[in-house]
Enzyme design. Sequence first.
Site, PDB file in Angstrom:
ATOM      1  N   ASP A  16     -32.821  13.371 -42.745  1.00 42.80           N
ATOM      2  CA  ASP A  16     -34.254  13.295 -42.420  1.00 42.80           C
ATOM      3  C   ASP A  16     -34.641  11.881 -42.005  1.00 42.80           C
ATOM      4  O   ASP A  16     -34.018  10.900 -42.435  1.00 42.80           O
ATOM      5  CB  ASP A  16     -35.072  13.753 -43.642  1.00 42.80           C
ATOM      6  N   ASN A  64     -37.929  24.541 -38.694  1.00 43.32           N
ATOM      7  CA  ASN A  64     -37.980  23.633 -37.541  1.00 43.32           C
ATOM      8  C   ASN A  64     -38.220  24.365 -36.218  1.00 43.32           C
ATOM      9  O   ASN A  64     -38.593  23.751 -35.216  1.00 43.32           O
ATOM     10  CB  ASN A  64     -36.702  22.786 -37.437  1.00 43.32           C
TER      11      ASN A  64
HETATM   12  C1  IPE Z   1     -35.446  19.165 -43.275  1.00 42.23           C
HETATM   13  O1  IPE Z   1     -36.182  18.172 -42.646  1.00 42.23           O
HETATM   14  C2  IPE Z   1     -34.613  19.882 -42.273  1.00 42.23           C
HETATM   15  C3  IPE Z   1     -33.544  19.095 -41.671  1.00 42.23           C
HETATM   16  C4  IPE Z   1     -33.180  17.887 -42.022  1.00 42.23           C
HETATM   17  C5  IPE Z   1     -32.828  19.744 -40.615  1.00 42.23           C
HETATM   18  P1  IPE Z   1     -37.722  18.384 -42.298  1.00 42.23           P
HETATM   19  O2  IPE Z   1     -38.236  17.101 -41.815  1.00 42.23           O
HETATM   20  O3  IPE Z   1     -37.897  19.551 -41.394  1.00 42.23           O
HETATM   21  O4  IPE Z   1     -38.331  18.743 -43.727  1.00 42.23           O
HETATM   22  P2  IPE Z   1     -39.834  18.915 -44.219  1.00 42.23           P
HETATM   23  O5  IPE Z   1     -40.430  20.049 -43.466  1.00 42.23           O
HETATM   24  O6  IPE Z   1     -40.539  17.626 -43.955  1.00 42.23           O
HETATM   25  O7  IPE Z   1     -39.722  19.178 -45.682  1.00 42.23           O
HETATM   26  C1  IPE Z   2     -34.759  15.235 -39.296  1.00 39.09           C
HETATM   27  O1  IPE Z   2     -35.608  14.260 -38.839  1.00 39.09           O
HETATM   28  C2  IPE Z   2     -34.122  16.022 -38.196  1.00 39.09           C
HETATM   29  C3  IPE Z   2     -34.655  17.395 -38.071  1.00 39.09           C
HETATM   30  C4  IPE Z   2     -35.468  17.968 -38.891  1.00 39.09           C
HETATM   31  C5  IPE Z   2     -34.216  18.150 -36.915  1.00 39.09           C
HETATM   32  P1  IPE Z   2     -37.140  14.553 -38.591  1.00 39.09           P
HETATM   33  O2  IPE Z   2     -37.319  14.951 -37.169  1.00 39.09           O
HETATM   34  O3  IPE Z   2     -37.686  15.507 -39.573  1.00 39.09           O
HETATM   35  O4  IPE Z   2     -37.744  13.117 -38.825  1.00 39.09           O
HETATM   36  P2  IPE Z   2     -39.123  12.768 -39.521  1.00 39.09           P
HETATM   37  O5  IPE Z   2     -39.124  13.379 -40.884  1.00 39.09           O
HETATM   38  O6  IPE Z   2     -40.213  13.319 -38.648  1.00 39.09           O
HETATM   39  O7  IPE Z   2     -39.122  11.283 -39.570  1.00 39.09           O
HETATM   40 MG    MG Z   3     -38.528  15.237 -41.428  1.00 40.52          MG
END
Ligand code: IPE
Ligand code: IPE
Ligand code: MG
Length: 241
Positions: A16, A64
């Site tokens: 993340d 996602n």
């Molecule tokens: C969790 O990250 C999913 C992945 C790392 C693929 P998100 O950024 O989507 O999680 P939430 O929704 O903030 O909990």
């Molecule tokens: C995790 O990074 C990757 C995926 C969920 C695909 P994020 O895209 O959630 O990054 P933040 O949480 O917005 O920084």
């Molecule tokens: Mg995230």
Amino acid sequence: MIDKDRIPQHIAIIMDGNGRWAEARGLNRSRGHQAGAESVDKITSECARLGVKFLTLYTFSTENWNRPAAEVDAIMKLLLSNLVEETFMNNNVRLRIVGDRSRVSENVIQAVEEMEERTAQNDRMTLVLAFSYSSRWEITDAMRKIAARVKAGTLCPDDINEHTVAQELDSSFAPDPELIIRTGGEQRISNFLLWQSAYSELYFTPTFWPDFNEQSLHAAIEDYQHRERRFGKTSAQVNNL
Ligand code: IPE
Ligand code: IPE
Ligand code: MG
């Protein structure tokens, strides 16, 4: 220093912080995912080198799919361009995907399945990409399969135990992860490996995924090695006192 004799067999990572990493630099979120792909390469090689047998990376969750179409599209393209056969072969790494394949477009699934086949004989480490994955989806799917076996008369409800459930999970080929790492500062599980994490050690770090490197991985493993895993027993019992 990490103890080379006590490396977890299975490490799972919630990668993340890609978006925030990019936004902090005034870049498009997709650039963050691009930078994150470089961390994937680094961490995969390092885990293989350390002797980890399974590395599960939470790459794209069921939730996602609700992101803006352009971002989803960029992530799909990135996955395709990062499925480089040479990298898997050089590291002797096998690829496996877990998740709801029915929601993923045909060309992506085809590329992924081709790479799963081509790397099927690699046995140094298995890289598991949790893609279009959520744990509730995985458990629900397992329930559906169990119900079908009961309906077909090949399974008696009284014989259903933990093993039956674990066996029907999409990720049944991997042991439960000893260590789950989440980068990016949030302290939640976000629908990842709910069943398998029953006794996992959890490690949260504020480091954004694109900044997570070999040193960060070592710090997480070292932290894990200082934990006492009691599995319900007392400290005296696990230490044979
Ligand atoms: C969790 O990250 C999913 C992945 C790392 C693929 P998100 O950024 O989507 O999680 P939430 O929704 O903030 O909990
Ligand atoms: C995790 O990074 C990757 C995926 C969920 C695909 P994020 O895209 O959630 O990054 P933040 O949480 O917005 O920084
Ligand atoms: Mg995230």
